[in-house]
Design a protein around this motif. Structure first.
Motif, PDB file in Angstrom:
ATOM      1  N   ALA A   1       0.819  -1.214   0.000  1.00  0.00           N
ATOM      2  CA  ALA A   1       0.000   0.000   0.000  1.00  0.00           C
ATOM      3  C   ALA A   1       0.850   1.261   0.000  1.00  0.00           C
ATOM      4  O   ALA A   1       0.387   2.326  -0.354  1.00  0.00           O
ATOM      5  CB  ALA A   1      -0.947  -0.009   1.190  1.00  0.00           C
ATOM      6  N   ARG A   2       2.103   1.158   0.380  1.00  0.00           N
ATOM      7  CA  ARG A   2       3.001   2.320   0.382  1.00  0.00           C
ATOM      8  C   ARG A   2       3.692   2.526  -0.963  1.00  0.00           C
ATOM      9  O   ARG A   2       4.277   3.575  -1.194  1.00  0.00           O
ATOM     10  CB  ARG A   2       4.059   2.161   1.465  1.00  0.00           C
ATOM     11  CG  ARG A   2       3.505   2.226   2.853  1.00  0.00           C
ATOM     12  CD  ARG A   2       4.588   2.121   3.868  1.00  0.00           C
ATOM     13  NE  ARG A   2       4.021   2.137   5.199  1.00  0.00           N
ATOM     14  CZ  ARG A   2       4.684   1.825   6.277  1.00  0.00           C
ATOM     15  NH1 ARG A   2       5.953   1.472   6.205  1.00  0.00           N
ATOM     16  NH2 ARG A   2       4.099   1.872   7.454  1.00  0.00           N
ATOM     17  N   GLU A   3       3.657   1.539  -1.825  1.00  0.00           N
ATOM     18  CA  GLU A   3       4.305   1.621  -3.137  1.00  0.00           C
ATOM     19  C   GLU A   3       3.263   1.851  -4.216  1.00  0.00           C
ATOM     20  O   GLU A   3       2.120   1.416  -4.098  1.00  0.00           O
ATOM     21  CB  GLU A   3       5.055   0.324  -3.434  1.00  0.00           C
ATOM     22  CG  GLU A   3       6.244   0.098  -2.522  1.00  0.00           C
ATOM     23  CD  GLU A   3       7.036  -1.118  -2.949  1.00  0.00           C
ATOM     24  OE1 GLU A   3       6.423  -2.143  -3.310  1.00  0.00           O
ATOM     25  OE2 GLU A   3       8.266  -1.038  -2.933  1.00  0.00           O
ATOM     26  N   ASN A   4       3.690   2.490  -5.318  1.00  0.00           N
ATOM     27  CA  ASN A   4       2.763   2.684  -6.426  1.00  0.00           C
ATOM     28  C   ASN A   4       2.622   1.391  -7.226  1.00  0.00           C
ATOM     29  O   ASN A   4       3.354   0.421  -6.998  1.00  0.00           O
ATOM     30  CB  ASN A   4       3.185   3.870  -7.298  1.00  0.00           C
ATOM     31  CG  ASN A   4       4.464   3.632  -8.053  1.00  0.00           C
ATOM     32  OD1 ASN A   4       4.601   2.648  -8.775  1.00  0.00           O
ATOM     33  ND2 ASN A   4       5.417   4.543  -7.910  1.00  0.00           N
TER      34      ASN A   4
ATOM     35  N   VAL B   1       5.059  -2.023  -7.207  1.00  0.00           N
ATOM     36  CA  VAL B   1       4.562  -3.326  -6.750  1.00  0.00           C
ATOM     37  C   VAL B   1       4.762  -4.367  -7.849  1.00  0.00           C
ATOM     38  O   VAL B   1       5.258  -5.472  -7.596  1.00  0.00           O
ATOM     39  CB  VAL B   1       3.085  -3.245  -6.314  1.00  0.00           C
ATOM     40  CG1 VAL B   1       2.510  -4.632  -6.045  1.00  0.00           C
ATOM     41  CG2 VAL B   1       2.957  -2.366  -5.065  1.00  0.00           C
ATOM     42  N   ALA B   2       4.411  -4.020  -9.086  1.00  0.00           N
ATOM     43  CA  ALA B   2       4.581  -4.959 -10.203  1.00  0.00           C
ATOM     44  C   ALA B   2       6.057  -5.266 -10.434  1.00  0.00           C
ATOM     45  O   ALA B   2       6.435  -6.425 -10.631  1.00  0.00           O
ATOM     46  CB  ALA B   2       3.943  -4.395 -11.471  1.00  0.00           C
ATOM     47  N   ALA B   3       6.897  -4.249 -10.395  1.00  0.00           N
ATOM     48  CA  ALA B   3       8.336  -4.446 -10.630  1.00  0.00           C
ATOM     49  C   ALA B   3       8.971  -5.283  -9.522  1.00  0.00           C
ATOM     50  O   ALA B   3       9.962  -5.984  -9.758  1.00  0.00           O
ATOM     51  CB  ALA B   3       9.041  -3.100 -10.748  1.00  0.00           C
ATOM     52  N   GLY B   4       8.379  -5.259  -8.343  1.00  0.00           N
ATOM     53  CA  GLY B   4       8.905  -6.042  -7.225  1.00  0.00           C
ATOM     54  C   GLY B   4       8.467  -7.491  -7.228  1.00  0.00           C
ATOM     55  O   GLY B   4       8.854  -8.257  -6.356  1.00  0.00           O
TER      56      GLY B   4
ATOM     57  N   GLU C   1       2.520   5.166 -12.693  1.00  0.00           N
ATOM     58  CA  GLU C   1       3.087   5.522 -11.390  1.00  0.00           C
ATOM     59  C   GLU C   1       2.322   6.667 -10.740  1.00  0.00           C
ATOM     60  O   GLU C   1       2.160   6.702  -9.529  1.00  0.00           O
ATOM     61  CB  GLU C   1       4.550   5.960 -11.541  1.00  0.00           C
ATOM     62  CG  GLU C   1       5.515   4.855 -11.777  1.00  0.00           C
ATOM     63  CD  GLU C   1       6.935   5.362 -12.009  1.00  0.00           C
ATOM     64  OE1 GLU C   1       7.863   4.593 -11.693  1.00  0.00           O
ATOM     65  OE2 GLU C   1       7.126   6.495 -12.500  1.00  0.00           O
ATOM     66  N   ASN C   2       1.860   7.603 -11.547  1.00  0.00           N
ATOM     67  CA  ASN C   2       1.297   8.843 -11.013  1.00  0.00           C
ATOM     68  C   ASN C   2      -0.222   8.930 -11.053  1.00  0.00           C
ATOM     69  O   ASN C   2      -0.796   9.819 -10.437  1.00  0.00           O
ATOM     70  CB  ASN C   2       1.899  10.039 -11.750  1.00  0.00           C
ATOM     71  CG  ASN C   2       3.387  10.129 -11.519  1.00  0.00           C
ATOM     72  OD1 ASN C   2       3.862   9.958 -10.406  1.00  0.00           O
ATOM     73  ND2 ASN C   2       4.139  10.368 -12.576  1.00  0.00           N
ATOM     74  N   GLY C   3      -0.875   8.045 -11.786  1.00  0.00           N
ATOM     75  CA  GLY C   3      -2.334   8.090 -11.861  1.00  0.00           C
ATOM     76  C   GLY C   3      -2.968   7.391 -10.678  1.00  0.00           C
ATOM     77  O   GLY C   3      -2.317   6.667  -9.928  1.00  0.00           O
TER      78      GLY C   3
ATOM     79  N   ALA D   1      -3.742  -3.643  -2.672  1.00  0.00           N
ATOM     80  CA  ALA D   1      -3.779  -2.197  -2.462  1.00  0.00           C
ATOM     81  C   ALA D   1      -2.401  -1.604  -2.692  1.00  0.00           C
ATOM     82  O   ALA D   1      -1.400  -2.099  -2.168  1.00  0.00           O
ATOM     83  CB  ALA D   1      -4.250  -1.894  -1.046  1.00  0.00           C
ATOM     84  N   CYS D   2      -2.355  -0.537  -3.481  1.00  0.00           N
ATOM     85  CA  CYS D   2      -1.120   0.195  -3.752  1.00  0.00           C
ATOM     86  C   CYS D   2      -1.337   1.651  -3.359  1.00  0.00           C
ATOM     87  O   CYS D   2      -2.470   2.084  -3.142  1.00  0.00           O
ATOM     88  CB  CYS D   2      -0.764   0.107  -5.237  1.00  0.00           C
ATOM     89  SG  CYS D   2      -0.580  -1.578  -5.837  1.00  0.00           S
ATOM     90  N   ALA D   3      -0.263   2.415  -3.285  1.00  0.00           N
ATOM     91  CA  ALA D   3      -0.369   3.817  -2.885  1.00  0.00           C
ATOM     92  C   ALA D   3      -1.273   4.602  -3.828  1.00  0.00           C
ATOM     93  O   ALA D   3      -1.936   5.553  -3.403  1.00  0.00           O
ATOM     94  CB  ALA D   3       1.017   4.446  -2.826  1.00  0.00           C
TER      95      ALA D   3
END
Length: 161
Positions: A21-24, A28-31, A52-54, A141-143
């Motif tokens: 939730a803290r990452e965009n 998350v996908a790249a990780g 990343e920004n939307g 959930a992502c940021a």
């Protein structure tokens, strides 16, 4: 002892969800190695910054989903001259707005994507489908939104005249 083990497992699971939730969405996908093809496609389409920004909800195909495409399709889409076509396919996996949990998605059938065509989310035979793709994991959930993992790449229907 069982209570201690369950407590450790539950704490670890909650920590992973809080971390995600803290990452965009892109982070998350790249990780996660299961999304390396998706991340490569986002880069090739020039969509990394937008994702990343939307504030978005993404139906994220796994590497295995991309492998289901007919021979040569992915390679063709990744070519620089096909950047617009690749972007259209990827935008067909994205909804504007980040709070679309599975429960909200199932509240109605059709959802307009960033590609300006609808996907259909439905519960069928005990499984959730997005068009013909099976939902594998929901509500990551992502940021900046939510990821729903699907087992197939969604191909937008051809637009009429």
């Amino acid at each position: 002892m069982k209570k201690v083990i369950m407590s450790i497992v539950l704490t670890a699971a909650l920590s992973l969800n809080v971390f995600a939730a803290r990452e965009n969405i892109v982070d998350v996908a790249a990780g996660n190695p299961a999304f390396s093809t998706l991340v490569r496609a986002l880069k090739a389409a020039g969509l990394v910054e937008a994702v990343e920004n939307g504030t978005l909800t993404v139906f994220a195909p796994t590497n295995e989903a991309f492998e289901k495409l007919d021979d040569g399709v992915l390679e063709q889409l990744l070519k620089p001259e096909n950047k617009d076509q690749l972007a259209a396919v990827l935008k067909y996996h994205v909804l504007s707005g980040g709070g679309f949990t599975l429960n909200k998605l199932l509240a109605r059938a059709d959802w307009e994507t960033l590609q300006e065509q609808n996907v259909t989310v439905r519960f069928e035979n005990g499984r959730v489908r997005v068009n013909d793709a099976l939902l594998q994991t929901a509500d990551i959930a992502c940021a900046n939104g939510t990821i729903h993992v699907i087992d197939s790449v969604l191909i937008p229907p051809e637009k009429g005249p």
